[in-house]
Design a protein around this motif. Structure first.
Motif, PDB file in Angstrom:
ATOM      1  N   ARG A  39       0.842  -1.194   0.000  1.00 12.90           N
ATOM      2  CA  ARG A  39       0.000   0.000   0.000  1.00 12.90           C
ATOM      3  C   ARG A  39       0.880   1.248   0.000  1.00 12.90           C
ATOM      4  O   ARG A  39       1.994   1.252   0.533  1.00 12.90           O
ATOM      5  N   HIS A  40       0.353   2.329  -0.559  1.00  9.64           N
ATOM      6  CA  HIS A  40       1.027   3.629  -0.540  1.00  9.64           C
ATOM      7  C   HIS A  40       0.343   4.510   0.501  1.00  9.64           C
ATOM      8  O   HIS A  40      -0.887   4.641   0.490  1.00  9.64           O
ATOM      9  N   TYR A  41       1.130   5.133   1.383  1.00  5.58           N
ATOM     10  CA  TYR A  41       0.588   6.049   2.378  1.00  5.58           C
ATOM     11  C   TYR A  41       1.358   7.373   2.335  1.00  5.58           C
ATOM     12  O   TYR A  41       2.590   7.396   2.460  1.00  5.58           O
ATOM     13  N   SER A  42       0.620   8.454   2.184  1.00  4.34           N
ATOM     14  CA  SER A  42       1.261   9.771   2.080  1.00  4.34           C
ATOM     15  C   SER A  42       1.994  10.141   3.358  1.00  4.34           C
ATOM     16  O   SER A  42       1.528   9.858   4.472  1.00  4.34           O
ATOM     17  N   LEU A  43       3.127  10.794   3.205  1.00  2.00           N
ATOM     18  CA  LEU A  43       3.854  11.360   4.338  1.00  2.00           C
ATOM     19  C   LEU A  43       3.129  12.631   4.771  1.00  2.00           C
ATOM     20  O   LEU A  43       2.850  13.505   3.956  1.00  2.00           O
ATOM     21  N   SER A  44       2.797  12.720   6.049  1.00  2.00           N
ATOM     22  CA  SER A  44       1.943  13.817   6.520  1.00  2.00           C
ATOM     23  C   SER A  44       2.702  14.901   7.272  1.00  2.00           C
ATOM     24  O   SER A  44       2.089  15.796   7.857  1.00  2.00           O
ATOM     25  N   GLU A  45       4.017  14.830   7.255  1.00  2.00           N
ATOM     26  CA  GLU A  45       4.838  15.834   7.934  1.00  2.00           C
ATOM     27  C   GLU A  45       5.794  16.461   6.924  1.00  2.00           C
ATOM     28  O   GLU A  45       6.081  15.882   5.873  1.00  2.00           O
ATOM     29  N   ALA A  46       6.271  17.654   7.230  1.00  2.00           N
ATOM     30  CA  ALA A  46       7.265  18.302   6.377  1.00  2.00           C
ATOM     31  C   ALA A  46       8.568  17.504   6.413  1.00  2.00           C
ATOM     32  O   ALA A  46       8.868  16.830   7.404  1.00  2.00           O
ATOM     33  N   PRO A  47       9.355  17.549   5.328  1.00  2.00           N
ATOM     34  CA  PRO A  47      10.657  16.870   5.322  1.00  2.00           C
ATOM     35  C   PRO A  47      11.606  17.478   6.348  1.00  2.00           C
ATOM     36  O   PRO A  47      11.352  18.543   6.911  1.00  2.00           O
ATOM     37  N   GLY A  48      12.726  16.786   6.568  1.00  2.00           N
ATOM     38  CA  GLY A  48      13.773  17.326   7.421  1.00  2.00           C
ATOM     39  C   GLY A  48      13.736  16.850   8.853  1.00  2.00           C
ATOM     40  O   GLY A  48      14.511  17.335   9.686  1.00  2.00           O
ATOM     41  N   LYS A  49      12.860  15.904   9.171  1.00  2.00           N
ATOM     42  CA  LYS A  49      12.780  15.363  10.533  1.00  2.00           C
ATOM     43  C   LYS A  49      13.667  14.119  10.657  1.00  2.00           C
ATOM     44  O   LYS A  49      14.187  13.609   9.665  1.00  2.00           O
ATOM     45  N   GLU A  50      13.782  13.606  11.857  1.00  2.98           N
ATOM     46  CA  GLU A  50      14.544  12.376  12.083  1.00  2.98           C
ATOM     47  C   GLU A  50      13.655  11.153  11.969  1.00  2.98           C
ATOM     48  O   GLU A  50      14.065  10.039  12.315  1.00  2.98           O
ATOM     49  N   TYR A  51      12.464  11.353  11.485  1.00  4.41           N
ATOM     50  CA  TYR A  51      11.493  10.265  11.373  1.00  4.41           C
ATOM     51  C   TYR A  51      10.622  10.507  10.148  1.00  4.41           C
ATOM     52  O   TYR A  51      10.605  11.602   9.574  1.00  4.41           O
ATOM     53  N   TYR A  52       9.890   9.493   9.741  1.00  7.69           N
ATOM     54  CA  TYR A  52       8.810   9.633   8.776  1.00  7.69           C
ATOM     55  C   TYR A  52       7.495   9.550   9.553  1.00  7.69           C
ATOM     56  O   TYR A  52       7.407   8.839  10.563  1.00  7.69           O
ATOM     57  N   ARG A  53       6.506  10.277   9.053  1.00  8.45           N
ATOM     58  CA  ARG A  53       5.176  10.138   9.656  1.00  8.45           C
ATOM     59  C   ARG A  53       4.161   9.849   8.551  1.00  8.45           C
ATOM     60  O   ARG A  53       4.078  10.595   7.572  1.00  8.45           O
ATOM     61  N   ILE A  54       3.423   8.770   8.715  1.00  8.75           N
ATOM     62  CA  ILE A  54       2.292   8.487   7.847  1.00  8.75           C
ATOM     63  C   ILE A  54       1.044   8.459   8.714  1.00  8.75           C
ATOM     64  O   ILE A  54       1.077   8.008   9.859  1.00  8.75           O
TER      65      ILE A  54
END
Length: 406
Positions: free
Chosen positions: A206-221
């Motif tokens: 499945r594809h899930y959009s990243l919901s946070e701005a880039p540049g963090k130490e994590y990904y958020r979906i």
């Protein structure tokens, strides 16, 4: 390059394939899974059951035939499909079996009308088109692997944090299990999960959009739990993630992908979303808030009510702390406790009247995400108020690739 005779045959028969596109799509996938059952691990079986993937395939075949001499005309389709192919790991060696199966499906559906001459012409056309895809996808694989923090295939991430955003939306904060940095991405892109679910014969992608701005130490979906409705089955992966996955658990993802990305020029920006379509839009909004304090941006968001309003507090805080950000919240079914002017601004839907009151200057960039009917309606309204099509960008959570076409 294709010869004139081949081009003539392909273009003259493309409308016939369009007329029978659904039957060709159904036959194609049946044959493909018989030949290569391991592809059950790649294709979305929920979309298969709903017939969406078959319809998307039929449309793509017709469009490729119609524009065989000018593939730039369907560049958005090619780029979108190539991004998804890279995300799920489609490789050059898989193209021949797809081509053979597609031609067999055309013959099976059209019968005697599919003469040897026609099948030969479409075979040449498929080879020409697949070469274009393979070339583009090879570049995408190389760029993805070689970027800082990049990787090839699927990589292990652990759930660092799990946050409930609304009644049916939960955010998953992901960190790489190897402790290395995360590859950057563009606001609007998505992650692709390969989920091995107990009791399921095949893996699910499945594809899930990243919901946070880039540049963090994590990904958020941020994932909506898809419950069963009259015409649609329960979302296998979304329910698994919501109900079974806990903080600390490991999940596998391919590197960020997608062509629905924010252009960071300074033109005024209108972000429009419905329901879970808020996820890539929020990544864009957060990016503007942190990197473009002088860029005027209006967020128009439609949902049912406060129970189904993810990131409500965060969005209100963004507006109150940034003079360049304005928001307009629409509830179509406000709850008893919802207060207009506090929880939401307008009761109803996003329509032409609303959009014309917000978009006074047609020189705006519009980014749009939501269900297919939602986006078709909004694009129709944007057409009527004369927003140029080149200024309208959208993301569809469906395999159907082109909206607003006659």
């Amino acid at each position: 390059m294709l010869d004139e005779k081949t081009i003539s045959i392909v273009q003259s028969t493309a409308p016939v394939l369009k007329e029978h596109s659904k039957e060709i799509g159904l036959r194609f996938y049946k044959l493909l899974f018989e030949k290569a059952p391991d592809l059950y691990n790649v294709f979305n079986q929920t979309n298969q059951k709903r017939g969406i993937q078959q319809e998307a395939l039929g449309y793509s075949v017709y469009a490729a035939g119609e524009y065989i001499t000018n593939l730039d005309a369907i560049k958005p389709v090619i780029e979108r499909i190539s991004q998804k192919h890279r995300a799920i790991g489609i490789k050059a060696e898989q193209y021949p079996v797809v081509g053979e199966t597609l031609l067999q499906a055309v013959k099976d559906v059209l019968g005697a009308a599919a003469t040897d001459e026609i099948i030969d012409a479409w075979g040449k056309a498929y080879g020409y088109i697949s070469d274009a895809f393979i070339s583009l996808e090879e570049k995408l694989y190389e760029e993805t692997k070689n970027q800082a923090g990049g990787w090839e295939g699927y990589k292990d991430f652990y759930v660092d944090k799990k946050v409930k955003e609304s009644e049916d939306v939960t955010s998953f904060y992901l960190k790489p299990k190897d402790g290395k940095q995360v590859a950057t991405y563009k606001p609007g892109q998505y992650l692709t999960i390969k989920a091995s679910i107990p009791g399921e014969k095949y893996t699910h992608i499945r594809h899930y959009s990243l919901s946070e701005a880039p540049g963090k130490e994590y990904y958020r979906i941020s994932i909506k739990r898809e419950d069963e409705h009259q015409s649609t089955p329960e979302g296998i992966v979304s329910n698994y993630l919501h109900n079974e996955i806990k903080e600390g658990d490991t999940l596998q993802f391919s590197a960020p992908a997608g062509d629905f990305v924010l252009d960071t020029k300074d033109t005024p920006l209108v972000l429009i979303s419905g329901g879970i379509g808020i996820t890539p839009i929020l990544s864009m909004l957060n990016t503007v808030a942190s990197e473009q304090p002088n860029r005027q941006v209006t967020l128009i968001y439609a949902t049912r009510n406060s129970k189904h309003h993810p990131f409500k507090t965060h969005i209100h805080q963004l507006e109150s702390s940034h003079t360049n950000i304005k928001t307009l919240i629409c509830y179509d079914s406000p709850a008893v406790e919802d207060k207009q002017g506090v929880d939401f601004d307008i009761e109803g839907y996003i329509d032409q009247e609303l959009l014309s009151s917000v978009i006074e200057n047609k020189n705006v960039d519009v980014y749009l995400c939501g269900s297919i009917p939602f986006m078709e309606s909004v694009i129709n309204s944007l057409d009527k108020i004369e927003v140029p099509r080149d200024n309208i960008h959208y993301e569809s959570f469906s395999p159907l690739a082109i909206l607003g076409e006659e």
